[in-house]
Design an enzyme around this catalytic site. Structure first.
Site, mmCIF file in Angstrom:
data_model
loop_
_atom_site.group_PDB
_atom_site.id
_atom_site.type_symbol
_atom_site.label_atom_id
_atom_site.label_comp_id
_atom_site.label_asym_id
_atom_site.label_seq_id
_atom_site.Cartn_x
_atom_site.Cartn_y
_atom_site.Cartn_z
ATOM 1 N N GLU A 1 81.947 38.672 -57.270
ATOM 2 C CA GLU A 1 81.069 38.241 -58.373
ATOM 3 C C GLU A 1 79.829 39.111 -58.264
ATOM 4 O OE1 GLU A 1 78.684 37.331 -60.832
ATOM 5 O OE2 GLU A 1 77.936 35.986 -59.257
ATOM 6 N N CYS B 1 72.099 36.606 -61.835
ATOM 7 C CA CYS B 1 73.131 37.553 -62.297
ATOM 8 C C CYS B 1 73.428 37.327 -63.773
ATOM 9 C CB CYS B 1 74.394 37.427 -61.458
ATOM 10 S SG CYS B 1 75.051 35.769 -61.350
#
Length: 487
Positions: A250, A284
């Protein structure tokens, strides 16, 4: 009370006694707030491998009981743990509380999952045969987490891994090691209450890059779940693949929002403020590109400049603060590398690096616009045609999150279609940031392709096995093949 004094008080509450070579600094004032010992990667891997041999045979609902107990411990410690998140990562109080709530939520999800690790029954082409598909524990799981979500990302992985039958080793960011120690104190309480968990089931290994690399390279680690930059993923992915392990990546995001002519601009403005400025632009899923229709561009940008100017930047512990500090001076330098002299620093707390979110209008996507800069910078582009907007959304190397604000059903459905956003997350009339745990979290392209948290993400932590059972007295072969010795 200074961050160091408050941290010391909280660590005593968790029973954490810090000493060692790894130093933690609070981004609030840049001062040292704790020290910890560096761990031993090889010893951790060995203990996890031994624990796996026992834990994999424990019935999944019993494994879920451990996660239920952990959820109870997190509920009881929600406020002090959230406070520690604020002190060590710089998040505002509300965001710290939200992060711990995510941990609680994924524990609830995983407890239910422990009774729903379903396989399949498959029709066989052969008489008196049946086929099934079942899922077995995979092996020790390494979780590498980043500073911006110092506790929640571990929980997304650990809660699922534990109910799936896997031991967990946690390598936290060296920028937020104290949060990890506090969580492990709660884990130990849950393990003590369960009473019969194997030694080495859940471990914490502190340290820098060398420790992480040693764990990544260890063949006893079945799955490496790594959250961080694309650069980190480029290193981790090939190393794990080289030993035929599994990697769940990720990585970076360069997230966009399309604002169409029919959009509710009040709603969009509020979403943009949170998505672009929340966590000081260090998520993110932070909104980094705003793609607005040329007919409403000036009005929306004017609204946003006013909102950004009103947002309070300062000590994240204070009521009313919406934007805390950047994690460190390197983050400030990265932001300055994009903005140059246009960066606006805020004199909030001495020793910390506080900035006002920036709005930068650009004519094209090039240079820094194509990169993820972990700071509150919002690039604004204008579009004329809806297909152009989708093309702009997709024309970056990353593919994590995206969103559109529109009241036009055709636009929203087009955005969500196979020809629309190419991201792992695509939202309508909410921002790209702030995901719930029920959905799978992750993205495509340079974001890494991994999925954590909800939906069927649990399958990454297990191995699939296909079984064929013959309950008859003959031995027919698949595809009608005959393989008999001639009389």
């Amino acid at each position: 009370m200074s961050p160091a004094e408050e941290t010391a008080k909280l660590l005593r509450q968790f029973g954490v006694a810090g000493m060692g070579d790894l130093v933690s600094y609070s981004p609030i004032d840049g001062a040292e707030i704790g020290r910890l010992a560096v761990g031993n990667a090889a010893e951790a891997a060995e203990r996890a491998a031994r624990a796996f041999l026992e834990w994999r045979t424990v019935p999944a609902p019993r494994r879920g009981e451990l996660v239920r107990l952990l959820g109870e411990e997190l509920r009881a410690a929600r406020e002090p743990l959230a406070r520690l998140v604020t002190l060590e990562s710089g998040k505002i109080v509300q965001e710290g509380l939200g992060e711990v709530q995510e941990m609680i939520d994924i524990c609830d999800f995983a407890v239910g999952l422990s009774r729903q690790l379903y396989g399949l029954t498959i029709a066989s082409e052969r008489p008196d045969h049946r086929m099934i598909e079942q899922w077995h524990p995979l092996g020790p799981v390494l979780v590498i987490s980043a500073f911006n979500f110092p506790v929640a990302v571990w929980a997304w992985n650990a809660a699922l891994a534990l109910v799936c039958g896997d031991p967990v080793i946690w390598k936290p960011s060296e920028k937020t090691p104290l949060c990890a120690e506090a969580v492990m104190a709660l884990v130990r309480r849950a393990l003590d209450r369960l009473g019969d968990a194997p030694d080495g089931l859940v471990q914490l290994v502190q340290g820098g890059r060398d420790i992480g690399e040693a764990l990544v390279d260890d063949p006893r680690i079945a799955l490496v779940s790594a959250t961080g930059s694309t650069a980190m993923g480029r290193s981790v992915g090939p190393r794990v693949a080289g030993r035929f392990g599994r990697a769940l990546l990720e990585l970076g995001g360069n997230n966009a929002m399309i604002v169409a002519p029919s959009a509710d601009l009040e709603l969009a403005s509020r979403a943009i403020l949170f998505s672009a400025a929340g966590t000081a632009g260090q998520r993110c899923t932070t909104l980094r590109r705003l793609i607005v229709h040329e007919s409403i561009g000036d009005e929306l940008v004017s609204r946003l400049r006013a909102l950004f100017a009103q947002a309070k930047v300062g000590d994240p512990r204070e009521p009313g603060t919406l934007i805390g500090p950047l994690i460190d001076e390197a983050a400030l330098d990265a932001m300055r590398g994009v903005l140059g002299d246009e960066i606006e620093q805020v004199d909030a707390v001495a020793g910390g690096f506080y900035v006002r979110p920036a709005i930068v209008e650009v004519d094209e996507q090039a240079g820094s616009v194509l990169k993820e800069t972990f700071a509150p910078i919002l690039h604004v582009l204008r579009y004329r045609d809806f297909e152009e907007a989708i093309a702009l959304n997709n024309a970056v190397p990353q593919g994590l999150s995206s969103s559109i604000f529109t009241t036009d059903l055709r636009e929203s459905e087009r955005f969500l279609s196979a020809g629309g956003s190419d991201c792992g997350i695509a939202n309508v009339n909410i921002g790209p940031s702030g995901a719930e745990i029920g959905g799978a979290f992750g993205g495509e392209k340079e974001t890494g392709g991994g999925r954590e948290s909800g939906s069927d993400s649990w399958r990454a932590y297990m191995r699939r096995q296909t079984n064929t059972i013959n309950y008859g007295s003959d031995l027919p072969l698949a595809q009608g093949i005959r393989f008999d010795i001639a009389p």
